[in-house]
Scaffold this motif. Structure first.
Motif, PDB file in Angstrom:
ATOM      1  N   TRP A  26       0.841  -1.190   0.000  1.00  0.00           N
ATOM      2  CA  TRP A  26       0.000   0.000   0.000  1.00  0.00           C
ATOM      3  C   TRP A  26       0.881   1.246   0.000  1.00  0.00           C
ATOM      4  CZ3 TRP A  26      -5.281   0.084  -0.418  1.00  0.00           C
ATOM      5  CH2 TRP A  26      -5.930  -1.156  -0.304  1.00  0.00           C
ATOM      6  N   MET A  27       0.478   2.205  -0.794  1.00  0.00           N
ATOM      7  CA  MET A  27       1.181   3.480  -0.865  1.00  0.00           C
ATOM      8  C   MET A  27       0.242   4.570  -0.353  1.00  0.00           C
ATOM      9  SD  MET A  27       3.938   5.174  -1.847  1.00  0.00           S
ATOM     10  CE  MET A  27       4.761   3.950  -2.862  1.00  0.00           C
ATOM     11  N   SER A  28       0.716   5.371   0.592  1.00  0.00           N
ATOM     12  CA  SER A  28      -0.115   6.429   1.167  1.00  0.00           C
ATOM     13  C   SER A  28       0.627   7.757   1.112  1.00  0.00           C
ATOM     14  CB  SER A  28      -0.453   6.119   2.629  1.00  0.00           C
ATOM     15  OG  SER A  28      -1.154   4.906   2.751  1.00  0.00           O
ATOM     16  N   ILE A  29      -0.081   8.819   0.730  1.00  0.00           N
ATOM     17  CA  ILE A  29       0.443  10.172   0.814  1.00  0.00           C
ATOM     18  C   ILE A  29      -0.585  11.029   1.543  1.00  0.00           C
ATOM     19  CG2 ILE A  29       1.764   9.905  -1.325  1.00  0.00           C
ATOM     20  CD1 ILE A  29      -0.268  11.777  -2.649  1.00  0.00           C
ATOM     21  N   PRO A  30      -0.176  12.110   2.182  1.00  0.00           N
ATOM     22  CA  PRO A  30      -1.108  12.934   2.954  1.00  0.00           C
ATOM     23  C   PRO A  30      -2.264  13.448   2.102  1.00  0.00           C
ATOM     24  CG  PRO A  30       1.155  13.537   3.458  1.00  0.00           C
ATOM     25  CD  PRO A  30       1.217  12.592   2.304  1.00  0.00           C
ATOM     26  N   GLY A  31      -3.466  13.373   2.665  1.00  0.00           N
ATOM     27  CA  GLY A  31      -4.640  13.928   2.011  1.00  0.00           C
ATOM     28  C   GLY A  31      -5.268  13.054   0.948  1.00  0.00           C
ATOM     29  N   CYS A  32      -4.733  11.871   0.710  1.00  0.00           N
ATOM     30  CA  CYS A  32      -5.273  10.971  -0.315  1.00  0.00           C
ATOM     31  C   CYS A  32      -5.538   9.594   0.283  1.00  0.00           C
ATOM     32  CB  CYS A  32      -4.303  10.835  -1.493  1.00  0.00           C
ATOM     33  SG  CYS A  32      -4.001  12.359  -2.399  1.00  0.00           S
ATOM     34  N   ALA A  33      -6.498   8.886  -0.290  1.00  0.00           N
ATOM     35  CA  ALA A  33      -6.778   7.528   0.145  1.00  0.00           C
ATOM     36  C   ALA A  33      -5.613   6.621  -0.241  1.00  0.00           C
ATOM     37  CB  ALA A  33      -8.070   7.026  -0.504  1.00  0.00           C
ATOM     38  N   PRO A  34      -5.260   5.649   0.604  1.00  0.00           N
ATOM     39  CA  PRO A  34      -4.175   4.712   0.270  1.00  0.00           C
ATOM     40  C   PRO A  34      -4.472   3.981  -1.039  1.00  0.00           C
ATOM     41  CG  PRO A  34      -4.802   4.491   2.571  1.00  0.00           C
ATOM     42  CD  PRO A  34      -5.839   5.369   1.922  1.00  0.00           C
ATOM     43  N   LEU A  75       5.392   7.533  -9.261  1.00  0.00           N
ATOM     44  CA  LEU A  75       6.339   8.636  -9.189  1.00  0.00           C
ATOM     45  C   LEU A  75       5.880   9.584  -8.087  1.00  0.00           C
ATOM     46  CD1 LEU A  75       6.619   9.336 -13.015  1.00  0.00           C
ATOM     47  CD2 LEU A  75       8.380   8.282 -11.598  1.00  0.00           C
ATOM     48  N   LEU A  76       6.819  10.028  -7.280  1.00  0.00           N
ATOM     49  CA  LEU A  76       6.516  10.898  -6.150  1.00  0.00           C
ATOM     50  C   LEU A  76       7.285  12.202  -6.278  1.00  0.00           C
ATOM     51  CD1 LEU A  76       7.013   7.972  -3.738  1.00  0.00           C
ATOM     52  CD2 LEU A  76       4.860   9.220  -3.768  1.00  0.00           C
ATOM     53  N   GLY A  77       6.599  13.305  -5.994  1.00  0.00           N
ATOM     54  CA  GLY A  77       7.250  14.606  -5.982  1.00  0.00           C
ATOM     55  C   GLY A  77       7.739  14.948  -4.591  1.00  0.00           C
ATOM     56  N   ARG A  78       7.453  16.172  -4.144  1.00  0.00           N
ATOM     57  CA  ARG A  78       7.952  16.624  -2.838  1.00  0.00           C
ATOM     58  C   ARG A  78       7.262  15.947  -1.654  1.00  0.00           C
ATOM     59  NH1 ARG A  78       7.591  21.863  -5.440  1.00  0.00           N
ATOM     60  NH2 ARG A  78       9.656  22.820  -5.671  1.00  0.00           N
ATOM     61  N   THR A  79       6.164  15.313  -1.888  1.00  0.00           N
ATOM     62  CA  THR A  79       5.316  14.828  -0.813  1.00  0.00           C
ATOM     63  C   THR A  79       5.976  13.797   0.105  1.00  0.00           C
ATOM     64  OG1 THR A  79       3.148  13.834  -0.352  1.00  0.00           O
ATOM     65  CG2 THR A  79       4.349  12.980  -2.253  1.00  0.00           C
ATOM     66  N   ALA A  80       5.539  13.802   1.369  1.00  0.00           N
ATOM     67  CA  ALA A  80       5.856  12.695   2.258  1.00  0.00           C
ATOM     68  C   ALA A  80       5.038  11.486   1.806  1.00  0.00           C
ATOM     69  CB  ALA A  80       5.502  13.064   3.697  1.00  0.00           C
ATOM     70  N   TYR A  81       5.493  10.283   2.153  1.00  0.00           N
ATOM     71  CA  TYR A  81       4.740   9.091   1.760  1.00  0.00           C
ATOM     72  C   TYR A  81       5.055   7.944   2.708  1.00  0.00           C
ATOM     73  CZ  TYR A  81       8.987   7.070  -0.304  1.00  0.00           C
ATOM     74  OH  TYR A  81      10.254   6.550  -0.495  1.00  0.00           O
ATOM     75  N   ALA A  82       4.212   6.927   2.655  1.00  0.00           N
ATOM     76  CA  ALA A  82       4.432   5.724   3.455  1.00  0.00           C
ATOM     77  C   ALA A  82       4.129   4.505   2.614  1.00  0.00           C
ATOM     78  CB  ALA A  82       3.552   5.736   4.705  1.00  0.00           C
ATOM     79  N   VAL A  83       4.877   3.437   2.841  1.00  0.00           N
ATOM     80  CA  VAL A  83       4.610   2.145   2.207  1.00  0.00           C
ATOM     81  C   VAL A  83       4.286   1.163   3.330  1.00  0.00           C
ATOM     82  CG1 VAL A  83       6.019   2.528   0.158  1.00  0.00           C
ATOM     83  CG2 VAL A  83       7.089   1.603   2.214  1.00  0.00           C
ATOM     84  N   ALA A  84       3.342   0.253   3.057  1.00  0.00           N
ATOM     85  CA  ALA A  84       2.904  -0.632   4.131  1.00  0.00           C
ATOM     86  C   ALA A  84       2.319  -1.919   3.584  1.00  0.00           C
ATOM     87  CB  ALA A  84       1.853   0.080   4.998  1.00  0.00           C
ATOM     88  N   ASP A 136      -0.241  -3.133   5.065  1.00  0.00           N
ATOM     89  CA  ASP A 136      -1.661  -2.881   5.308  1.00  0.00           C
ATOM     90  C   ASP A 136      -1.809  -1.406   5.654  1.00  0.00           C
ATOM     91  OD1 ASP A 136      -4.175  -2.553   6.887  1.00  0.00           O
ATOM     92  OD2 ASP A 136      -4.332  -4.719   6.613  1.00  0.00           O
ATOM     93  N   PRO A 137      -2.762  -0.688   5.056  1.00  0.00           N
ATOM     94  CA  PRO A 137      -2.888   0.749   5.322  1.00  0.00           C
ATOM     95  C   PRO A 137      -3.235   1.056   6.770  1.00  0.00           C
ATOM     96  CG  PRO A 137      -4.769  -0.043   4.052  1.00  0.00           C
ATOM     97  CD  PRO A 137      -3.778  -1.153   4.084  1.00  0.00           C
ATOM     98  N   ALA A 138      -3.707   0.056   7.538  1.00  0.00           N
ATOM     99  CA  ALA A 138      -4.039   0.278   8.943  1.00  0.00           C
ATOM    100  C   ALA A 138      -2.797   0.261   9.838  1.00  0.00           C
ATOM    101  CB  ALA A 138      -5.033  -0.784   9.416  1.00  0.00           C
TER     102      ALA A 138
END
Length: 324
Positions: A73-81, A91-100, A102-104
């Motif tokens: 799962w890929m998550s960035i602020p303000g968007c659904a995983p 492709l990711l720009g300046r944003t913070a992100y998380a990989v998981a 499970d999104p929980a």
């Protein structure tokens, strides 16, 4: 034949005009990536199983993340995983992100994974992902990052993703082969993957928020962009650019602004200054010569515009001279 003044004519076209006519128009994406010195400077790999989640901060970079095996799962602020599957690239720009897994899952700081090496092992290899960090020389990242979405995903199912999948296979093969020169081959493939992923994303018909990439793909607006990048020093006007696009001045200005995110002459100014900044950093000439090269006839006007854009006066890099 040769004229009395020495000018050579070929079927009614002078050699100077022939040279200009045969010049290949500049591709704006290639121009921007080349001028900004875009390179994949670090490649990482993560092999993971079980439950895991890692977060990474927002920085000025462009990054690709690709999945070679499993799901994540890929998550960035303000968007659904979003679920990434084998063969997907984002492709990711300046944003913070998380990989998981499970999104929980609550992510921990992922930077520690790569503090001492570029390969992270987290409990197994059910999921294998690779990443590439694109850096820019001369502080030019802002020009490109300001015009790209923070998150661009290219699913393996996309019609234009076949080339991306082929490159991913080659990268994975190089990593496993251990052959001589595998590092340099993998690095070059990563650079190609970046461009192909951008192309594939720009070719998606199911996304609309692609900004500058949409402008490059637009038949009319792209003609104006090619004109700008082909001859940046030309005294461009909105009317002149609209003529290249084959549109009325008002319609062109509105459409260019909608797609690119800034008015036409603002884009011209931003690219001139970005080009000048890169040239100054490389030591390609004096402040005056570089200002003239990018279309400023007044050095003072160039200096004012440069300070306004970058917060410092333009200064040419000193070249090393061997005077001994």
């Amino acid at each position: 034949m040769e004229m009395a003044d020495g000018t050579k004519i070929f079927y009614g076209v002078s050699s100077m005009d022939l040279s200009r006519a045969s010049k290949k128009p500049i591709d704006p994406l290639s121009d921007v990536l080349s001028v900004l010195g875009a390179r994949v400077t670090r490649r990482t790999r993560m092999e993971a199983s079980g439950r895991w989640a890692f977060a990474f901060p927002a920085i000025d970079r462009l990054k690709f993340v690709a999945l070679l095996r499993g799901n994540q799962w890929m998550s960035i602020p303000g968007c659904a995983p979003q679920l990434m599957k084998k063969g997907d690239v984002c492709l990711l720009g300046r944003t913070a992100y998380a990989v998981a897994s499970d999104p929980a899952e609550i992510p921990i700081d992922g930077r520690a994974l790569y503090a001492e090496c570029d390969v992270a092992h987290v409990g197994g290899d059910d999921t294998i992902g690779i990443g590439g960090t694109v850096t820019f020389s001369a502080g030019g990242a802002a020009f490109l990052l300001d015009m790209l979405p923070d998150f661009m995903i290219v699913p393996r199912s996309s019609p234009s993703a076949d080339v991306v999948a082929t490159i991913l296979g080659l990268i994975n093969g190089e990593a496993a082969s251990g052959k001589m020169g595998s590092e340099i081959v993998a690095a070059r493939l990563a650079d190609v993957l970046l461009v192909e992923a951008i192309r594939a994303y720009a070719g998606r018909v199911d996304v609309t928020d692609i900004g500058w990439l949409a402008a490059l793909s637009d038949v009319r607006i792209s003609r104006a962009l090619r004109g700008i990048h082909d001859d940046v020093a030309r005294p461009w006007t909105v009317a002149g650019l609209a003529g290249l696009a084959g549109m009325s001045r008002a319609a062109f200005s509105a459409e260019f602004t909608r797609l690119v995110g800034q008015p036409p002459l603002t884009y011209v100014r931003a690219w001139r200054l970005t080009l000048a900044r890169a040239s100054l950093a490389r030591g390609d000439g004096t402040v005056a010569s570089i200002a003239n090269r990018v279309g400023y006839t007044s050095q003072s006007a160039f200096g004012h515009a440069f300070r306004s854009a970058f917060g410092a006066a333009p200064k040419a890099k000193s070249r090393w001279r061997n005077d001994h």
